[in-house]
Design a protein around this motif. Structure first.
Motif, PDB file in Angstrom:
ATOM      1  N   ALA A 153       0.826  -1.207   0.000  1.00  0.00           N
ATOM      2  CA  ALA A 153       0.000   0.000   0.000  1.00  0.00           C
ATOM      3  C   ALA A 153       0.853   1.247   0.000  1.00  0.00           C
ATOM      4  CB  ALA A 153      -0.932  -0.017   1.211  1.00  0.00           C
ATOM      5  N   VAL A 157       0.670   4.375  -2.794  1.00  0.00           N
ATOM      6  CA  VAL A 157       0.047   5.622  -2.346  1.00  0.00           C
ATOM      7  C   VAL A 157       0.550   6.816  -3.156  1.00  0.00           C
ATOM      8  CG1 VAL A 157       1.771   6.144  -0.575  1.00  0.00           C
ATOM      9  CG2 VAL A 157      -0.594   6.908  -0.275  1.00  0.00           C
ATOM     10  N   SER A 158       1.802   6.729  -3.631  1.00  0.00           N
ATOM     11  CA  SER A 158       2.349   7.861  -4.398  1.00  0.00           C
ATOM     12  C   SER A 158       1.689   7.968  -5.771  1.00  0.00           C
ATOM     13  CB  SER A 158       3.857   7.697  -4.560  1.00  0.00           C
ATOM     14  OG  SER A 158       4.158   6.465  -5.217  1.00  0.00           O
ATOM     15  N   ILE A 162      -4.023   4.294  -3.710  1.00  0.00           N
ATOM     16  CA  ILE A 162      -4.384   3.995  -2.314  1.00  0.00           C
ATOM     17  C   ILE A 162      -4.529   5.304  -1.563  1.00  0.00           C
ATOM     18  CG2 ILE A 162      -3.662   2.874  -0.165  1.00  0.00           C
ATOM     19  CD1 ILE A 162      -4.393   0.907  -2.327  1.00  0.00           C
ATOM     20  N   SER A 163      -5.593   5.378  -0.830  1.00  0.00           N
ATOM     21  CA  SER A 163      -5.835   6.603  -0.072  1.00  0.00           C
ATOM     22  C   SER A 163      -5.079   6.564   1.262  1.00  0.00           C
ATOM     23  CB  SER A 163      -7.335   6.774   0.199  1.00  0.00           C
ATOM     24  OG  SER A 163      -7.807   5.730   1.048  1.00  0.00           O
ATOM     25  N   LYS A 164      -4.989   7.699   1.859  1.00  0.00           N
ATOM     26  CA  LYS A 164      -4.338   7.783   3.174  1.00  0.00           C
ATOM     27  C   LYS A 164      -5.099   6.970   4.217  1.00  0.00           C
ATOM     28  CE  LYS A 164      -1.523   9.501   6.267  1.00  0.00           C
ATOM     29  NZ  LYS A 164      -0.145   9.005   6.361  1.00  0.00           N
ATOM     30  N   ASP A 166      -6.666   4.163   3.724  1.00  0.00           N
ATOM     31  CA  ASP A 166      -6.315   2.750   3.567  1.00  0.00           C
ATOM     32  C   ASP A 166      -4.960   2.438   4.212  1.00  0.00           C
ATOM     33  OD1 ASP A 166      -8.641   2.216   2.243  1.00  0.00           O
ATOM     34  OD2 ASP A 166      -7.779   2.568   0.239  1.00  0.00           O
ATOM     35  N   ILE A 167      -4.036   3.391   4.088  1.00  0.00           N
ATOM     36  CA  ILE A 167      -2.732   3.203   4.725  1.00  0.00           C
ATOM     37  C   ILE A 167      -2.889   3.091   6.237  1.00  0.00           C
ATOM     38  CG2 ILE A 167      -0.483   4.258   5.163  1.00  0.00           C
ATOM     39  CD1 ILE A 167      -0.786   3.099   2.376  1.00  0.00           C
TER      40      ILE A 167
END
Length: 388
Positions: A153, A157-158, A162-164, A166-167
């Protein structure tokens, strides 16, 4: 021959005794005997009259007395008591317990600190330990998967896939998985410790005094002590002393201990003097430390002789010292030749006699023997016995 009848009958035999003379002789002998008997009777009567005392009264007995003086003697005190371990450690079940599978030691054996004395069947605990190991492996796998998903993930994300949020979710999943691993490991360590406590171990080096367990016996934490161990094998004698004797006992004082039935005596030292006195018996306890010996058996009875410094004291023969419910005493003769009772404290008994530690100065006239037949206040005639 011509014999005339009348002439023959008148002849007198001159050799025949005269009757009157014989009678007079007998009378004289009888008078002399009576006179002698009378003289004897009068003599006896006269003698009794002169031997009779002028006034009748009780006779005054003559008693042998001694003046003991003072000599140098050891101020010793004798006491009795029971032998036991100085520090007796009961060893029981520290864990959950179970069925005893093995007993490895017996009474009378020496053990080391931490040595296994007996073991309990570990079948149930071993199965639980295996289960804990499997739980750790499963938790570690979950934690590894959560970490891999989080790493993926973070790589996406970059790019905006993937959203923040989800992280954050994957991070929380990873942390929860790691926490489960730690929980499983802690549970495993607890179970391992419980498994280790199935081995009944000695808390200290010492001598096993008692073994109260056999293989096949079911034990638990509520069971009584399975073993009794004397720490370092050091024993002690708890000697009971009268209140006045206990005052003379000091810590570090040497003591000679002789167990009943032993062929020799043992040397110990006083390591503790009781701080209290039993109000009923008026006795206290002096605890004497003794090094281990096979002849010193805990529970046995022994005699202790407490040795102190030499003192100047009177020494009397055993015949002069009497005893009753009130204690030891002697009879002394005062200046008026009257019998007086004197309580004494006795010390060591030797070939020379009994040392008198208190009660006499040594200048008194002490009744040598037969004191049991005298009474206080009785008048006597003292006969001083000279020293040999």
């Amino acid at each position: 021959m011509n014999y005339e009848h009348g002439g023959w009958s008148d002849d007198v035999d001159e050799t025949a005794p005269d009757n009157s003379t014989t009678t007079r002789r007998r009378r004289l002998i009888l008078i002399a005997g009576v006179s002698i008997a009378l003289i004897v009777v009068l003599g006896l009567a006269f003698g009794r009259g002169h031997n009779k005392p002028a006034a009748s009264g009780p006779s005054v007995p003559t008693v042998t007395v001694i003046v003991p003086g003072r000599i140098s003697v050891a101020a010793t005190t004798t006491a009795t008591g029971n032998l036991q371990a100085k520090r007796a450690m009961p060893v029981g079940v520290a864990g959950e317990g179970g069925m005893v599978s093995r007993v490895l030691v017996d009474a009378g054996q020496w053990v080391k600190a931490g040595q296994t004395l007996a073991t309990v069947d570990p079948a149930v605990q071993a199965a639980q330990t295996s289960q804990m190991q499997a739980q750790i492996t499963s938790a570690q796998a979950d934690a590894k998967l959560a970490q891999t998903q989080l790493d993926r993930a973070l790589a996406l994300v970059s790019r905006g896939f993937i959203s923040k949020a989800d992280i954050d979710q994957r991070t929380a999943t990873r942390d929860a998985a790691n926490a489960k691993v730690k929980l499983a490991q802690a549970q495993y360590r607890e179970m391992a410790a419980r498994l280790g406590r199935l081995d009944i171990r000695s808390p200290s080096a010492g001598l096993v005094l008692e073994r109260n367990v056999e293989p096949g016996q079911i034990v638990s934490s509520g069971s009584s002590a399975l073993f009794m161990v004397a720490m370092d094998g050091v024993l002690e004698l708890q000697a009971k002393l009268a209140e006045q004797d206990l005052a003379d006992v000091k810590v570090g004082m040497p003591v000679t201990v002789t167990p009943v039935g032993a062929s020799r005596s043992f040397t110990g030292t006083v390591w503790q003097v009781s701080p209290i006195i039993d109000p009923t018996t008026r006795q206290g306890v002096a605890r004497v430390q003794l090094a281990y010996s096979p002849e010193l058996r805990p529970g046995g009875f022994a005699t202790a002789i407490f040795s102190a410094q030499h003192v100047q004291a009177p020494v009397l023969p055993e015949s002069a010292v009497l005893s009753d419910a009130q204690g030891n005493y002697v009879y002394v003769i005062d200046k008026n030749n009257m019998v007086a009772r004197r309580g004494v404290k006795i010390g060591d008994v030797s070939d020379t006699g009994i040392a008198i530690l208190s009660g006499l100065s040594g200048d008194e006239r002490v009744v040598y023997s037969a004191g049991a037949f005298l009474n206080p206040g009785e008048k006597v005639i003292p006969d001083l016995k000279r020293a040999n």
